[in-house]
Motif scaffolding. Structure first.
Motif, PDB file in Angstrom:
ATOM      1  N   ALA A  26     -18.367  19.004  14.372  1.00  0.00           N
ATOM      2  CA  ALA A  26     -18.400  17.956  13.362  1.00  0.00           C
ATOM      3  C   ALA A  26     -17.697  16.704  13.856  1.00  0.00           C
ATOM      4  O   ALA A  26     -16.824  16.760  14.734  1.00  0.00           O
ATOM      5  CB  ALA A  26     -17.741  18.443  12.075  1.00  0.00           C
ATOM      6  N   GLU A  27     -18.059  15.580  13.290  1.00  0.00           N
ATOM      7  CA  GLU A  27     -17.365  14.340  13.585  1.00  0.00           C
ATOM      8  C   GLU A  27     -15.938  14.425  13.037  1.00  0.00           C
ATOM      9  O   GLU A  27     -15.683  15.084  12.030  1.00  0.00           O
ATOM     10  CB  GLU A  27     -18.097  13.157  12.957  1.00  0.00           C
ATOM     11  N   ARG A  28     -15.011  13.737  13.727  1.00  0.00           N
ATOM     12  CA  ARG A  28     -13.616  13.754  13.305  1.00  0.00           C
ATOM     13  C   ARG A  28     -13.511  13.277  11.855  1.00  0.00           C
ATOM     14  O   ARG A  28     -14.104  12.290  11.456  1.00  0.00           O
ATOM     15  CB  ARG A  28     -12.775  12.845  14.204  1.00  0.00           C
TER      16      ARG A  28
ATOM     17  N   LEU B 296     -14.568  14.837   9.134  1.00  0.00           N
ATOM     18  CA  LEU B 296     -15.490  15.487   8.214  1.00  0.00           C
ATOM     19  C   LEU B 296     -14.894  16.751   7.602  1.00  0.00           C
ATOM     20  O   LEU B 296     -15.158  17.080   6.445  1.00  0.00           O
ATOM     21  CB  LEU B 296     -16.804  15.817   8.933  1.00  0.00           C
TER      22      LEU B 296
ATOM     23  N   GLU C 131     -26.288  17.332  15.105  1.00  0.00           N
ATOM     24  CA  GLU C 131     -25.934  18.718  14.787  1.00  0.00           C
ATOM     25  C   GLU C 131     -26.829  19.272  13.679  1.00  0.00           C
ATOM     26  O   GLU C 131     -27.250  20.434  13.729  1.00  0.00           O
ATOM     27  CB  GLU C 131     -24.468  18.797  14.373  1.00  0.00           C
TER      28      GLU C 131
ATOM     29  N   ASP D 171     -13.907  20.776  14.645  1.00  0.00           N
ATOM     30  CA  ASP D 171     -13.825  19.314  14.742  1.00  0.00           C
ATOM     31  C   ASP D 171     -13.351  18.840  16.103  1.00  0.00           C
ATOM     32  O   ASP D 171     -13.158  17.637  16.315  1.00  0.00           O
ATOM     33  CB  ASP D 171     -12.916  18.761  13.642  1.00  0.00           C
TER      34      ASP D 171
ATOM     35  N   ARG E  27     -18.946  18.523  25.733  1.00  0.00           N
ATOM     36  CA  ARG E  27     -19.188  18.768  24.309  1.00  0.00           C
ATOM     37  C   ARG E  27     -20.091  19.989  24.115  1.00  0.00           C
ATOM     38  O   ARG E  27     -19.795  20.870  23.305  1.00  0.00           O
ATOM     39  CB  ARG E  27     -19.821  17.522  23.685  1.00  0.00           C
TER      40      ARG E  27
END
Length: 248
Positions: A8-10, A12, A28, A48, A139
């Motif tokens: 997830a994006e930071r 979220l 995602e 995250d 990633r």
């Protein structure tokens, strides 16, 4: 079979708690819906990249988006000691292969190094492109290996900058095929930072070795064979991980 892990994006997951919901869209979300064909009720995990892990079940699936009903949230401590690998630029995709395996192995930071004998050269747009590619590989590998922390992929370092890293480390090791000391003879610390330096295809030249040793680096070899630059780092990191308590 372990449930799939999504990144997830930071921010979220900052408000996630048992009983709440988390929605994933973008890259995602599309991956979960189109590639994995997630369906309601399937277990999933979301991290995250900074230690938070959310577990739950798919609640709803839409076009390029799905929602998770959260069942548990955990904040994992950052592993100790911190392991940094300085990876010399390599030709072809060997640098990316090294990043992938080092991430799966669990190292905390990967530092690209423009060594004197590096065949590959990062300058201008090529440097930006190379760094983006390394970060994308890290990633993907972090998700595959179910890490809750993303490794830090630093900017390109010169030899003097690498020497500065070595001078600040709790333990500084330079892989060199002609070293008298063996890595297996070194007792790694259980705290602080250990830095491993991996040279390019042509090896670390004498001037670089002298610079690194002056900064506190200890030249070590893995064994009786010489490994490729893409595999030497992960082999050395595995030895350190298994002996410092990271893999207990």
């Amino acid at each position: 079979m372990s449930p799939p892990v999504f990144l997830a994006e930071r921010g979220l997951l900052s408000g996630a708690s048992a009983g709440s919901t988390v929605a994933l869209d973008g890259e995602e979300g599309r991956h979960g819906v189109a590639a994995l064909r997630l369906a309601p009720g399937e277990p999933v995990e979301v991290v995250d990249g900074a230690g938070r892990r959310v577990s739950g079940e798919v609640a709803e699936v839409g076009r390029g988006r799905f929602t998770i009903a959260v069942t548990s949230v955990s904040d994992e401590e950052r592993p100790q000691p911190r392991i940094t690998v300085v990876q010399a630029l390599a030709k072809g995709d060997r640098g990316e292969s090294a990043v992938e395996m080092l991430t799966e192995c669990g190292v905390d930071r990967i530092v690209p190094w423009g060594a004197h004998r590096s065949v590959a050269v990062w300058r201008g747009e090529r440097a930006d492109k190379g760094l983006r590619r390394w970060r994308a590989v890290a990633r993907a590998a972090a998700k595959q290996s179910r890490r809750s922390y993303l490794p830090d992929i630093a900017g390109l370092h010169s030899s003097p900058a690498v020497a500065d890293l070595l001078s600040q480390a709790r333990l500084a090791l330079v892989l060199h095929e002609a070293a008298a000391a063996r890595l297996a003879q070194v007792e790694p610390p259980t705290g602080g930072e250990t830095v491993l330096v991996v040279g390019p295809e042509g090896g670390i030249d004498d001037g670089e070795l002298e610079l690194f040793q002056a900064a506190g680096g200890l030249a070590v070899r893995l064994g009786g064979t010489v490994l490729r630059t893409s595999t030497a780092g992960v082999a050395a990191a595995s030895v350190v991980m298994s002996r410092c308590g990271r893999w207990d």
